[in-house]
Design an enzyme around this catalytic site. Sequence first.
Site, short mmCIF file in Angstrom:
data_model
loop_
_atom_site.label_atom_id
_atom_site.label_comp_id
_atom_site.label_asym_id
_atom_site.label_seq_id
_atom_site.Cartn_x
_atom_site.Cartn_y
_atom_site.Cartn_z
N CYS A 132 -3.92 21.66 30.26
CA CYS A 132 -4.82 22.64 30.86
C CYS A 132 -4.78 22.47 32.38
CB CYS A 132 -6.25 22.48 30.33
SG CYS A 132 -7.04 20.91 30.73
N HIS A 189 -19.23 16.20 35.38
CA HIS A 189 -18.75 14.91 35.86
C HIS A 189 -18.44 14.99 37.35
CE1 HIS A 189 -15.37 17.27 34.24
NE2 HIS A 189 -14.67 16.81 35.26
#
Length: 665
Positions: A9, A581
């Site tokens: 990805c 994150h």
Amino acid sequence: MKILAITSCPNGIAHTYMAAENLQKAAAKLGIEMKVETQGSIGVENQLTEQEIREADGIIIAADKTVVKDRFVGKKLLVVGVQDGIRRPEELIQRVMKGNVPVYQAESRVSDASSQENKPKQNPIYRHLMNGVSYMVPFIVIGGLLIAIALTIGGEKTPGGLVIPDGSFWKTVQNIGSASFTFMIPILAGFIAMSIADRPGLAPGMVGGFIAANGSFYGSEAGAGFIGGIIAGFLAGYVALGIRKLKVGRALQPIMPIIIIPVLSSLIVGLIFVFIIGSPVAHLFEALTGWLAGMQGTSSILLALILGAMISFDMGGPVNKVAFLFGSAMIGEGNYEIMGPIAVAICIPPISMGLAAMINKRKFAPAEREAGKATFTMGLFGITEGAIPFAAQDPLRVIPSIMAGSMVGSVIAMLGNVGDKVAHGGPIVAVLGAVDHVLMFFIAVIVGAAVSVLLVSLLKRDITTANPVVAGEAISENSAAVTEQSTMTTTAAAPSVSPTVNSEPEVSSQAIHIEKLTDIVTMDLINLDLEGATQDAVIDEMIGTLERTGAVSSAGDFKQAILDREKESSTGIGMNIAIPHGKSEAVLKPSVVFGVKRSGVDWKSLDGSEAKLIFMIAVPRNSKDNAHLKVLQMLSRKLMDDRFREALLAVTTKEDAYELLGQVH
């Protein structure tokens, strides 16, 4: 039956491993042997071997970024997006089992350009040019450095300058360096053409570049230089691209990319250059080179001012690269006094910002002063990008300051006849003997850096009133894209520091070792009843947990890192899961907060589901390994287990949740 797969990805994190896990689970369910190669941010893992590819009955590529397919020629190949690998793994495998996929042919590789993954839009001309430059620069560095070393060690002083005696060892070294220079323009043209038309454009581009560099083809004493090389590269690329689009019979298709396109393109480009554009471009380049070589007084000062400003304006960006390419090309023409001022300007931004941060406690926070050490070191090695974190968080004050210093340094270098035989900058090139008039080089660097330090110290506000963002946090997690444009890269990073202003910073240099999730999750970091009703409120709530447990020193700074990551793409990965994150100087120790929001919260997930299971990963910016990527990989794989997700949603005590999280490894 044996099937292979590749998943990848754009960020190379969660979805890469989610797709891999689901494909493997689906293969096991269908009784199919499968191996999955992941191409994530950590790198290529579980790489497919040549033998495995030979024995495979089919290959699935579930990716949203370019995957090189040359190794799969002649194999059944199914190419889909990474989301299909996550959501429809059984269907993909069944399509391969039924043979309902095409056999990959070599010539089809270039057709993938139309399905390029979600890359940010960029000027294609600039992209093609920079592709050529990136391959050309090493040849200039090899040639310039070998010649400089040969002259420094083996040269003998004569009235005409340093001369290496014929037949000596150092004459051989000089000849090797000169040979490297001869490749410069063909390589530039060849890889410009390859960027446009893929491999069929490489040979025509190099042939055109060779003709451009050798004026004997079109009756000129001098070649067309780097300008001719650029023209030849673009001409070859677009000619090859045009021929490739011609419809031909099935019998000719296999030989199009290896015979017809290269031969026809080379012939067309060569004839155009020899009979039409070679001579005019050569005369133009001769005039340009003569003008530069003859610059004196105010003209040379103006040129130095322009080059210094361009180099420091965007620190490795397009404007910087234009000036750098200009200086590099002049090296190939034997004009080293253009690269000299550029070499000075290259190192002034990081050196000056590093010095300013280290010596000025009123203007820079402790973390910025620590970052300054790494920035200063990068400057010594000619890495302009080291100043980017400081410029990003205060551009209106920092950029004018470093531009002024670089311009002053460039002018001093120009007036001092500083030359540089290598396409690079910084004190490192002077130490290696590639710089003429070394004393003036260092004077130019010192004075230029002093100007920048003085200006930035005067312009920046004191930290007590400025409320600055910690240096480096203005750059997102994927800031590595910036250094891809640079001529060199670095792994230097600022150490994490204690949040106490009055104490000396405590440098943390230990690598983070994580075997399972509970290594960085405690009972205090588990919240089974999140109260926030919006994404922002939940983020604040979870960061508050990190702050209370002493994992972060500044909630505001870490939140900025989280929000910067969310701007790139949502961390809502679907199936009621979100994994926000961030890496930040504000993080004092690696930690993960686990929260449950049973009613769900909108996280802009790709599948439209609301986030109910939320994991917030916090990692120090200076962590020596990819701790957050490892955690993301572990979570992404485990969370594909439906029963595990249902069990997490059903837990009622922190003890039960902690026990379940211990299974993530």
